[in-house]
Scaffold this active site. Structure first.
Site, PDB file in Angstrom:
ATOM      1  CB  CYS A 131      -0.990  -0.020   1.155  1.00 53.56           C
ATOM      2  SG  CYS A 131      -2.328   1.180   0.935  1.00 53.56           S
ATOM      3  CG  ASP A 200      -5.681   2.621   8.144  1.00 60.85           C
ATOM      4  OD1 ASP A 200      -4.770   2.237   7.397  1.00 60.85           O
ATOM      5  OD2 ASP A 200      -6.481   3.531   7.838  1.00 60.85           O
TER       6      ASP A 200
HETATM    7  C1  RUB Z   1      -3.694   3.298   3.433  1.00 59.64           C
HETATM    8  C2  RUB Z   1      -3.002   2.291   4.291  1.00 59.64           C
HETATM    9  C3  RUB Z   1      -1.747   2.738   4.981  1.00 59.64           C
HETATM   10  C4  RUB Z   1      -2.108   3.209   6.404  1.00 59.64           C
HETATM   11  C5  RUB Z   1      -0.947   3.934   7.074  1.00 59.64           C
HETATM   12  O1  RUB Z   1      -4.983   2.880   3.058  1.00 59.64           O
HETATM   13  O2  RUB Z   1      -3.460   1.191   4.490  1.00 59.64           O
HETATM   14  O3  RUB Z   1      -0.843   1.666   5.099  1.00 59.64           O
HETATM   15  O4  RUB Z   1      -3.208   4.095   6.321  1.00 59.64           O
HETATM   16  O5  RUB Z   1      -0.648   5.102   6.356  1.00 59.64           O
HETATM   17  P1  RUB Z   1      -5.921   3.893   2.240  1.00 59.64           P
HETATM   18  P2  RUB Z   1       0.196   6.298   7.012  1.00 59.64           P
HETATM   19  O6  RUB Z   1      -5.196   4.262   0.992  1.00 59.64           O
HETATM   20  O7  RUB Z   1      -7.160   3.100   1.982  1.00 59.64           O
HETATM   21  O8  RUB Z   1      -6.181   5.083   3.124  1.00 59.64           O
HETATM   22  O9  RUB Z   1       1.460   5.695   7.525  1.00 59.64           O
HETATM   23  O10 RUB Z   1       0.414   7.263   5.887  1.00 59.64           O
HETATM   24  O11 RUB Z   1      -0.632   6.887   8.109  1.00 59.64           O
END
Ligand code: RUB
Length: 325
Positions: A131, A200
């Protein structure tokens, strides 16, 4: 509901819902900023009415991405203590100060995480990520700059293909990157020295809620004995899970799965599109937060430390009924 003061919250909620703003950290900061903007332009008659409007605004923001506790905690931290204030101006000041402290602390946390996390990556490593996580990428960038990473494998991350954002971001910084489809994760796992992903939500039992597919990659890493590291700021730890609440997994529309076709091009076919999954703690070697590197089994300690005497709001499952405790 008055239109004017809710405008920043409506705009931000829509941008989060449509994924114009995405990623647990970014949505948390956007929600906090929207609440702060709202109190600045709020011009109603009384303190009680402002508190009631803030509750509605909190519910609207929270309902956009139910799997991200980052969002809920950001809202709680931004509104912390507001109900104890006696007039509109004091509420405004409290929300403004809370929001700017949260924005600062959340950015600094990523910076600290990058410094701590990169030390866990051995020199000459090839690392897989899934991701698009700003916290995980901050570690990867710092490790590359320190000569620890030679190459990154970025999974496509269907259905939304955030892997393209990740691969592009890495390539722009001159970090060698190879993009693979999600189903190739096991195929390449033996060549990986580390997997590094974001989160998340971190539950009290150490399970990590992250983009769908994370659990499969963790399973493959476990089987191949490849260390699996999670980067998560402390505001992604979920106090509700201490009391046994389950993290709601967001379901998105069928069109994302059917793509490049349309759901109606496949008559008789049902679609399911859960966009997050839970990786059990036994497949996670470490969680890097701004307080240090912990075993997933230490998640409860972090939650007690960060949210122990927390007096603020509570919310219903669908985020529509934020209320003062
Ligand atoms: C994004 C996702 C990321 C986490 C952490 O999913 O799964 O790995 O949100 O991100 P989506 P961060 O694209 O559906 O929001 O480290 O930037 O907080």
């Amino acid at each position: 509901m008055k239109k004017g003061p809710f405008e920043p919250v409506r705009r931000t909620s829509e941008a989060i819902r449509t994924m114009e703003i995405r990623g647990a950290g970014r949505i948390a900061r956007a929600a906090s900023s929207a609440l702060s903007e709202m109190v600045e332009i709020w011009d109603g008659p009384s303190r009680d009415e402002l508190l009631s409007d803030l509750k509605k605004a909190a519910g609207m923001l929270h309902a956009t991405r139910p799997s991200a506790v980052s969002l809920r905690n950001a809202i709680l931290l931004t509104l912390k203590g507001a109900e104890l204030e006696e007039d509109v101006d004091s509420i405004r000041e409290a929300v403004r100060n809370n929001s700017s402290s949260f924005l600062k602390a959340s950015r600094e946390a990523v910076e600290v995480i990058s410094r701590i996390g990169m030390k866990r990556i051995p020199k000459g490593s090839t690392v897989m990520t899934h991701c698009n996580s700003s916290a995980a990428l901050s570690i990867i960038e710092a490790a590359f700059n320190d000569g620890r990473i030679e190459e990154v494998y970025a999974t496509e991350s269907r259905p939304w293909r955030q892997g393209q954002l990740t691969a592009g971001w890495l390539a722009e910084r001159g970090i060698p990157v190879t993009m693979i489809v999600d189903s190739a994760a096991r195929f390449f796992m033996n060549g990986m020295d580390m997997v590094c992903v974001g989160a998340d939500t971190v539950a009290a039992n150490g399970a990590v809620i992250n983009k769908i597919g994370t659990a499969q990659i963790a399973l493959a890493a476990h089987e191949a004995r490849t260390p699996f590291m999670v980067a998560a700021e402390t505001y992604k730890f979920s106090p509700e899970t201490l009391m046994g609440s389950l993290v709601e997994i967001e379901d998105r529309g069928p069109e994302e799965v059917a793509d490049p076709l349309k759901p109606e091009d496949l008559p008789g076919v049902k679609f399911k599109n859960p966009v997050f999954d839970a990786t059990p703690p036994e497949y996670i070697d470490s969680i890097v937060c701004e307080l240090g590197i912990i075993s997933p089994y230490m998640a409860t300690e972090i939650i007690r430390e960060m949210f122990g005497g927390f007096r603020s709001l509570s919310s219903g499952r669908n985020g529509s009924d934020f209320r003062w405790l």
